[in-house]
Motif scaffolding. Structure first.
Motif, PDB file in Angstrom:
ATOM      1  N   SER A 208      12.963  65.834  64.629  1.00  0.00           N
ATOM      2  CA  SER A 208      13.073  64.598  65.370  1.00  0.00           C
ATOM      3  C   SER A 208      12.344  65.192  66.825  1.00  0.00           C
ATOM      4  O   SER A 208      12.855  66.007  66.986  1.00  0.00           O
ATOM      5  CB  SER A 208      14.565  64.428  65.472  1.00  0.00           C
ATOM      6  OG  SER A 208      15.107  65.997  66.149  1.00  0.00           O
TER       7      SER A 208
ATOM      8  N   GLN B   1      20.744  70.183  74.455  1.00  0.00           N
ATOM      9  CA  GLN B   1      21.915  69.300  73.598  1.00  0.00           C
ATOM     10  C   GLN B   1      21.569  68.990  71.631  1.00  0.00           C
ATOM     11  O   GLN B   1      22.719  68.524  71.073  1.00  0.00           O
ATOM     12  CB  GLN B   1      22.613  67.976  73.543  1.00  0.00           C
ATOM     13  CG  GLN B   1      22.308  68.229  74.873  1.00  0.00           C
ATOM     14  CD  GLN B   1      23.313  67.011  75.819  1.00  0.00           C
ATOM     15  OE1 GLN B   1      23.073  65.819  75.415  1.00  0.00           O
ATOM     16  NE2 GLN B   1      24.216  66.435  76.885  1.00  0.00           N
TER      17      GLN B   1
ATOM     18  N   GLU C 203      15.896  62.412  79.988  1.00  0.00           N
ATOM     19  CA  GLU C 203      16.817  62.284  78.621  1.00  0.00           C
ATOM     20  C   GLU C 203      16.226  63.282  77.456  1.00  0.00           C
ATOM     21  O   GLU C 203      16.899  63.371  76.940  1.00  0.00           O
ATOM     22  CB  GLU C 203      16.688  60.345  78.606  1.00  0.00           C
ATOM     23  CG  GLU C 203      16.540  59.341  79.232  1.00  0.00           C
ATOM     24  CD  GLU C 203      17.075  57.984  78.707  1.00  0.00           C
ATOM     25  OE1 GLU C 203      16.875  57.661  77.664  1.00  0.00           O
ATOM     26  OE2 GLU C 203      16.568  57.743  79.690  1.00  0.00           O
TER      27      GLU C 203
ATOM     28  N   ASP D  14      19.607  67.173  70.670  1.00  0.00           N
ATOM     29  CA  ASP D  14      19.512  65.750  69.645  1.00  0.00           C
ATOM     30  C   ASP D  14      18.269  65.868  69.310  1.00  0.00           C
ATOM     31  O   ASP D  14      18.053  64.752  68.167  1.00  0.00           O
ATOM     32  CB  ASP D  14      19.672  64.588  70.565  1.00  0.00           C
ATOM     33  CG  ASP D  14      21.308  64.932  71.575  1.00  0.00           C
ATOM     34  OD1 ASP D  14      22.106  65.000  70.941  1.00  0.00           O
ATOM     35  OD2 ASP D  14      21.668  64.499  73.117  1.00  0.00           O
ATOM     36  N   PHE D  15      17.131  66.488  69.654  1.00  0.00           N
ATOM     37  CA  PHE D  15      15.548  66.399  69.227  1.00  0.00           C
ATOM     38  C   PHE D  15      15.575  67.596  68.923  1.00  0.00           C
ATOM     39  O   PHE D  15      15.751  68.927  69.808  1.00  0.00           O
ATOM     40  CB  PHE D  15      14.971  65.982  70.566  1.00  0.00           C
ATOM     41  CG  PHE D  15      15.574  64.638  70.858  1.00  0.00           C
ATOM     42  CD1 PHE D  15      15.792  63.300  70.518  1.00  0.00           C
ATOM     43  CD2 PHE D  15      15.482  64.854  72.429  1.00  0.00           C
ATOM     44  CE1 PHE D  15      15.965  62.348  70.767  1.00  0.00           C
ATOM     45  CE2 PHE D  15      16.355  63.342  72.751  1.00  0.00           C
ATOM     46  CZ  PHE D  15      16.304  61.934  71.890  1.00  0.00           C
TER      47      PHE D  15
ATOM     48  N   ALA E 252      10.950  63.474  69.938  1.00  0.00           N
ATOM     49  CA  ALA E 252      10.859  62.483  71.365  1.00  0.00           C
ATOM     50  C   ALA E 252       9.552  62.300  71.976  1.00  0.00           C
ATOM     51  O   ALA E 252       9.402  63.235  72.342  1.00  0.00           O
ATOM     52  CB  ALA E 252      12.202  63.227  72.086  1.00  0.00           C
TER      53      ALA E 252
ATOM     54  N   THR F 200      16.988  66.680  78.460  1.00  0.00           N
ATOM     55  CA  THR F 200      18.353  66.569  77.926  1.00  0.00           C
ATOM     56  C   THR F 200      19.082  66.889  76.874  1.00  0.00           C
ATOM     57  O   THR F 200      19.511  67.509  76.131  1.00  0.00           O
ATOM     58  CB  THR F 200      19.065  65.158  78.423  1.00  0.00           C
ATOM     59  OG1 THR F 200      19.461  65.449  80.474  1.00  0.00           O
ATOM     60  CG2 THR F 200      21.087  65.698  78.343  1.00  0.00           C
ATOM     61  N   GLY F 201      18.051  65.483  75.914  1.00  0.00           N
ATOM     62  CA  GLY F 201      18.215  65.897  74.710  1.00  0.00           C
ATOM     63  C   GLY F 201      17.895  67.145  73.550  1.00  0.00           C
ATOM     64  O   GLY F 201      18.621  66.869  72.211  1.00  0.00           O
TER      65      GLY F 201
ATOM     66  N   TYR G  21      11.119  58.967  68.310  1.00  0.00           N
ATOM     67  CA  TYR G  21      12.778  58.369  70.132  1.00  0.00           C
ATOM     68  C   TYR G  21      11.501  58.715  70.563  1.00  0.00           C
ATOM     69  O   TYR G  21      10.431  59.586  71.844  1.00  0.00           O
ATOM     70  CB  TYR G  21      13.444  59.426  69.895  1.00  0.00           C
ATOM     71  CG  TYR G  21      14.368  59.711  68.766  1.00  0.00           C
ATOM     72  CD1 TYR G  21      15.262  59.304  68.355  1.00  0.00           C
ATOM     73  CD2 TYR G  21      14.242  60.679  67.671  1.00  0.00           C
ATOM     74  CE1 TYR G  21      15.902  58.515  67.575  1.00  0.00           C
ATOM     75  CE2 TYR G  21      15.562  60.703  67.143  1.00  0.00           C
ATOM     76  CZ  TYR G  21      16.251  60.346  66.512  1.00  0.00           C
ATOM     77  OH  TYR G  21      17.088  59.721  65.645  1.00  0.00           O
TER      78      TYR G  21
END
Length: 308
Positions: free
Chosen positions: A95, A139, A132, A141-142, A97, A135-136, A126
Motif C-alpha cells: 500500500s 497507524q 494524512e 494504513d500504508f 500513499a 498519520t496513515g 492512495y
C-alpha cells in the motif's frame, strides 16, 4: 532510413531546454553534435521540428506533436532495458500513499515500470495530503509513502530522499529578467507573483522569502500547476517552482522560460517514508531497491539531478 535513439534523446533535451547550448551541457556533448542530430532527424521525418530564434529553439506544431511520441518511445526503450536486468517472479502486495505533486508529476512512470518488472506485485495506491499520509503510516494504513520529504519533520518516520529538484524562476518569453544571469528575490519582489498552494507550496515559498524581509507580490493563489503555467506563459506574472513540474509549454502552446536562482532558494526534495523502526517487509524492500537503482546508484547520478 530510420531515426536513431540518439537523435530522439538530443531532440527531447533541446525541446526541454529550449537552447542547443543548454541541451549540450545536459548531455555532456558538443553543440555541433546536437545540431547535427536534430538536422538529421528533420531530414528523416521530412518535417521542421524547431523554429530557430536568436534566444533559442521553439518547437513547431509538428515538433510539439512529435515530442509526445518521442517521450513514449524513450520510455519504452528504457523499460525494455530495465526488463533485461530485472526479471523476477516476486509475489507480494504494497500500500503506497503519495501527495498530489508526486502523483501527478513523478510516480506514474515508475508504477508502470514496476508493473512490468514485477507483474505479481500488487500495489494499492492512495493520494492524500502530507499530514494524512504521516498519520496513515504511523497507524499502519500504508506501508510506504512517496512524498516531498523536504516538507516532513516527524521523528516517528524514517525518510530516504531520492531526488533533489532545483527551484527556478518561471518567466514568460521575452521577459526583462531573462537578461539577468542571477536575479535575486529583491528583483522578483517587484513582479506580480503567481503563488502555487498545493502540497504546502506557499508555506515552503514563504520560508525562503522570510529571511530577506521581502514578500512576493502575490497576484493570485491557485492549487493548479497548469494554471500557474498558463498565467506565467501569458505574461500575467512570474513564479518559482521546481524542475519536477516544469514543462516548457503552456496548454495554449506558449513558451515558459526558466532562470537559475541564488542558493537561498532551496531545491525541492522528494523521497520515501515509512514508520521508523517498523519491520521492512520484502515488498517495501523491493520498492526501495527499485528507487535506489533508478536514482541513487552511480549509473543514475545524472538522472537524479534534474527532471526537466
Amino acid at each position: 532510413m530510420a531515426f536513431s535513439f540518439r537523435q530522439l534523446k538530443y531532440f527531447v533535451a533541446t525541446a526541454e531546454a529550449g537552447q542547443v547550448s543548454q541541451a549540450a551541457i545536459q548531455l555532456n556533448i558538443t553543440q555541433s553534435a546536437v545540431t547535427a542530430a536534430i538536422r538529421e532527424l528533420e531530414e528523416v521525418l521530412v518535417m521542421r521540428l524547431f523554429v530557430r530564434h536568436p534566444h533559442g529553439m521553439v518547437l513547431t506544431d509538428s515538433g510539439r506533436r512529435f515530442l509526445r511520441h518521442a517521450y513514449g518511445i524513450l520510455a519504452n526503450v528504457e523499460e525494455a532495458m530495465l526488463l533485461s536486468n530485472w526479471e523476477s517472479d516476486f509475489r507480494g502486495s504494497l500500500s503506497v500513499a503519495a501527495t498530489y505533486t508526486v502523483m501527478g508529476y513523478f510516480l506514474p512512470a515508475h508504477l508502470r515500470r514496476l508493473a512490468a518488472l514485477y507483474p505479481q506485485l500488487e500495489i494499492r495506491l492512495y493520494e492524500l495530503p502530507r499530514a494524512e499520509i504521516e498519520t496513515g503510516l504511523l497507524q499502519h494504513d500504508f506501508d510506504v509513502a512517496v512524498l516531498l520529504s523536504s516538507n516532513v519533520d516527524n521523528p516517528a518516520l524514517q525518510l530516504e530522499s531520492i531526488i533533489s529538484s532545483p527551484r527556478r524562476l518561471w518567466l514568460p518569453a521575452q521577459h526583462p529578467l531573462l537578461s539577468n544571469p542571477a536575479p535575486t528575490l529583491q528583483d522578483i519582489a517587484g513582479e506580480p507573483y503567481i503563488m502555487l498552494t498545493v502540497d504546502e507550496a506557499e508555506q515552503t515559498a514563504l520560508r525562503y522569502w522570510e529571511p530577506t524581509s521581502l514578500q512576493p507580490a502575490v497576484w493570485v493563489r491557485t492549487s493548479s500547476v497548469e494554471a500557474v503555467r498558463s498565467m506565467v506563459a501569458n505574461g500575467s506574472g512570474v513564479s518559482i517552482l521546481s524542475d519536477m513540474v516544469y514543462r516548457p509549454w503552456s496548454l495554449e502552446g506558449r513558451r515558459i522560460e526558466t532562470v537559475n536562482l541564488p542558493d537561498q532558494v532551496p531545491p525541492m526534495t522528494l523521497g520515501l517514508a515509512w514508520k521508523a523502526q517498523a519491520e521492512i517487509s520484502p515488498s517495501i524492500a523491493l520498492f526501495r531497491d527499485y528507487f535506489h537503482q533508478q536514482f541513487l546508484s552511480p549509473s543514475s547520478s545524472q538522472r537524479s539531478t534534474g527532471t526537466r
